[in-house]
Enzyme design. Structure first.
Site, PDB file in Angstrom:
ATOM      1  CD  GLU A 260       5.511  -1.122  -0.574  1.00  0.00           C
ATOM      2  OE1 GLU A 260       4.819  -2.156  -0.571  1.00  0.00           O
ATOM      3  OE2 GLU A 260       6.717  -1.098  -0.241  1.00  0.00           O
TER       4      GLU A 260
ATOM      5  CG  HIS B  68       4.945   5.755  -5.198  1.00  0.00           C
ATOM      6  ND1 HIS B  68       5.296   4.434  -5.049  1.00  0.00           N
ATOM      7  CD2 HIS B  68       3.932   5.766  -6.112  1.00  0.00           C
ATOM      8  CE1 HIS B  68       4.528   3.676  -5.800  1.00  0.00           C
ATOM      9  NE2 HIS B  68       3.695   4.460  -6.469  1.00  0.00           N
ATOM     10  CB  CYS B  69      10.611   4.715  -5.669  1.00  0.00           C
ATOM     11  SG  CYS B  69      11.573   5.641  -4.461  1.00  0.00           S
ATOM     12  CE  LYS B  70       9.987  -2.134  -0.507  1.00  0.00           C
ATOM     13  NZ  LYS B  70       8.928  -3.132  -0.700  1.00  0.00           N
TER      14      LYS B  70
ATOM     15  CB  SER C 213      10.201   8.767  -6.153  1.00  0.00           C
ATOM     16  OG  SER C 213      10.661   8.603  -4.823  1.00  0.00           O
TER      17      SER C 213
END
Length: 652
Positions: free
Chosen positions: A338, A409-411, A417
């Site tokens: 993130e 991306h993710c967290k 991701s």
């Protein structure tokens, strides 16, 4: 309440009108012209029945037809007391109504225009429920979002188009808001008043019931006219962001400042942020404190910053986290978190043009600067990534073909991701899962997809292997490619994988963090209230036309969404083998349960009738011997034995 009538004409054809039009031309143009009436309420405009084609008016008075076609004719207004005076809000809504009608095609009608709350006044937002009558057997409906810069504006723009398919659901979100989910898209609306909300929900409920009965599904010819409006989206990015807002985000983009309208606080925060980079670069981060950082900023800016202490601490944490740069997995692909998605300077430095957001809880931070593709899933084992990997592969390849780069991306850049990057590597380079995992973990050691995603990667590996070894799938016409996404409800989970040997301790710790990004999901979400269930509950409050009929438990509406288990005694009968529902809609399930209950009741009556018949014969013998009579008991035996008697007569 005021009545507004709008005369609508066909769009201009570009040809000049003859000076002396013949009667035939007048009649033809009169047939094309029609009128629509509206009831204007405070905050809402309800469309009434069409006033007709206006043939007589066109023939009797040809002069109005001299006006250029395609323009809205003056409206005829009436107030409640029959006088021409109108309150200011009615005049504003009347003007807005004319502007919104001009956005529509001649054959489309506004069934409802509801004013919504705006995040940034003085902007005004309207939700339009629009239907068409262009020779369709069933009525089709779409939702349009219209933006006005302010109440005195003489122009409006289109910011949202949402077709209503058969799967449309409306959920109450509380505080007067509701969300509409249709065709995989979910949008949030909040009318300006309770009365407006009630009028809007009634119209939406009717439209949803019509769509459900018509069987409108994406991919066919239904609602093809919605593309006309999708091509006309022209609201600015700030308005588009507001229409695309979601209710359960945890990370939000910073608010967009209007040009030339930055407040004093925003200007000071921008100055602090610009100096903070230099202060951190010149400081020893192992020994410096937050107070010393603030004092250094005060010396640079020449003013006290006591009231900005929380802002400074928050920005320091953000900048510290952003120092963990995104991992470059391939020359055109970065894998990050993130923080990397929120770091505009890093994105520009890495020549990123596309951002693949794999997180449900994270917003798109710079939608006006980058091309986004969203896969909104949580980091949990039951989440389905496999159906999206064909789209994500195409999105990454689009960036590579343009000579730019993509950030996935993710967290934390650990699970969702990472699994998507692994799937891309397996398909693009022909690698197996093990080889792809080794390559990605060498460049980003914290990568560790959760067990559910690993099982899907194993399934994806088998699909790719079968696709490479055989070209039969591609040669057959009409056969779906083995790389097509599998429906989540029919995918069979594989047995859990054994723990992988080895692996660094850091990777294990971060893998656990990645799998626990959303611990609130384990506690279960509050059941959402469905509009269809609410409307059915309201219908039960009306007096029944048959006083003797009673409402059975199986006829009660399902107020909450289908995610929760129904609380009725025959719920297990509405599921097929394997625990899956036979039908998602409430009515087929109710009919199925009622049929099963009826069969059980008939079998019970038949079995008891045979038992009573046997007892009655025995008691009749005893009564003949003793000479006693039992008339009520004999009547009961005869009444309950009638089922078996009818069966015996049928056999005879």
């Amino acid at each position: 309440m005021a009545l507004v009538t709008v005369s609508r004409s066909p769009p201009a054809s570009g040809h000049s009108t003859p000076v002396g039009p013949t009667d035939r031309v007048i009649r033809r143009r009169g047939r094309l012209q029609r009128r629509q009436s509206f009831a204007v309420l405070r905050g809402a405009v309800l469309g009434l029945q069409d006033g007709g084609e206006g043939n007589d008016a066109a023939e009797a008075d040809p002069e109005p037809m001299e006006k250029p076609s395609g323009e809205e004719q003056p409206a005829e207004d009436q107030t409640d007391n029959g006088q021409g005076s109108q309150s200011p809000w009615k005049q504003v809504q009347k003007r807005h109504l004319h502007l919104m009608v001009e956005l529509l095609r001649p054959q489309d009608d506004i069934r409802l225009a509801a004013q919504l709350e705006a995040a940034r006044p003085p902007r005004l937002r309207y939700l339009l429920v629009v239907s068409t009558g262009e020779g369709l057997s069933e009525e089709e409906t779409i939702l349009l979002g219209v933006d006005f810069p302010d109440s005195s504006s003489h122009s409006c723009t289109l910011g949202l188009v949402l077709p209503l398919w058969s799967d449309t659901q409306v959920y109450l979100d509380g505080d007067g808001g509701f969300s509409v989910t249709s065709g995989g898209q979910s949008r949030i609306f909040k009318p300006v008043s309770i009365q407006t909300m009630w009028a809007t929900l009634q119209v939406l409920h009717q439209a949803c019931e019509v769509a459900l009965g018509s069987g409108l599904v994406p991919g066919g010819s239904a609602l093809a006219w919605a593309t006309h409006y999708q091509e006309k989206l022209n609201s600015d990015q700030g308005c588009l962001n507001e229409w695309m807002a979601m209710s359960d985000l945890e990370s939000f983009r910073p608010p967009n400042a209007e040009p030339g309208q930055a407040s004093e606080q925003e200007q000071m925060e921008q100055a602090i942020l610009a100096e903070l980079w230099q202060v951190l670069d010149a400081s020893d981060l192992d020994s410096v404190t937050s107070k010393e950082i603030r004092q250094a900023l005060e010396l640079r800016l020449g003013c006290p910053l006591q009231q900005y202490r929380d802002f400074i601490d928050n920005q320091m944490l953000l900048l510290m986290a952003q120092q963990d740069r995104a991992s470059r997995i391939f020359p055109h692909l970065y894998l990050g978190s993130e923080w990397n998605a929120a770091n505009l300077e890093e994105l520009q430095r890495n020549r990123v043009s596309h951002i693949l957001n794999m997180a449900r809880e994270i917003d798109n931070f710079f939608p006006e600067r980058f091309t986004y593709h969203n896969v909104r899933v949580w980091d949990e084992e039951s989440a389905q990534l496999l159906p999206h990997w064909k789209e994500t592969h195409r999105f990454i390849e689009d960036a590579r073909a343009q000579g730019t780069r993509v950030l996935v991306h993710c967290k934390m850049g650990v699970s969702r991701s990472a699994a998507t990057v692994l799937a891309y590597a397996m398909k693009q380079y022909g690698w197996g899962l093990e080889q792809a995992l080794i390559h990605v973990q060498e460049l980003r050691p914290i990568v560790r997809p959760n067990p559910g995603f690993l099982r899907q990667l194993q399934t994806y590996q088998g699909i790719l292997t079968a696709s490479r070894q055989s070209h039969v799938w591609e040669q057959k016409v009409g056969v779906v490619s083995p790389e097509e996404p599998l429906a989540p409800e029919v995918s069979t989970p594989l047995p859990p994988l054994p723990p992988e040997p080895g692996g660094s301790g850091e990777g294990m710790v971060m893998g656990q963090k990645g799998s626990q990004e959303t611990p609130k999901e384990e506690l279960g979400l509050r059941p959402r209230i469905n509009l269809r269930g609410v409307m059915r509950s309201i219908s039960l409050l009306e007096p029944s036309s048959e006083p003797e009929s009673t409402t059975e438990a199986g006829d009660l509406p399902e107020v909450f969404s289908s995610d929760e288990e129904p609380l009725h005694p025959f719920s297990q009968l509405s599921r097929a083998k394997g625990g899956q529902r036979v039908c998602k809609g409430p009515w087929p399930a109710l009919k199925s349960r009622q049929s099963v209950v009826a069969l059980h009741s008939a079998a019970l009556v038949a079995s008891r009738a045979r038992a009573f018949q046997g007892q009655g014969q025995g008691q009749g013998q005893e009564q003949r011997e003793t000479g006693t009579s039992s008339t009520p008991r004999l009547r009961k035996v005869i009444r309950q034995a009638s089922v078996d008697d009818s069966r015996e007569e049928g056999k005879a």
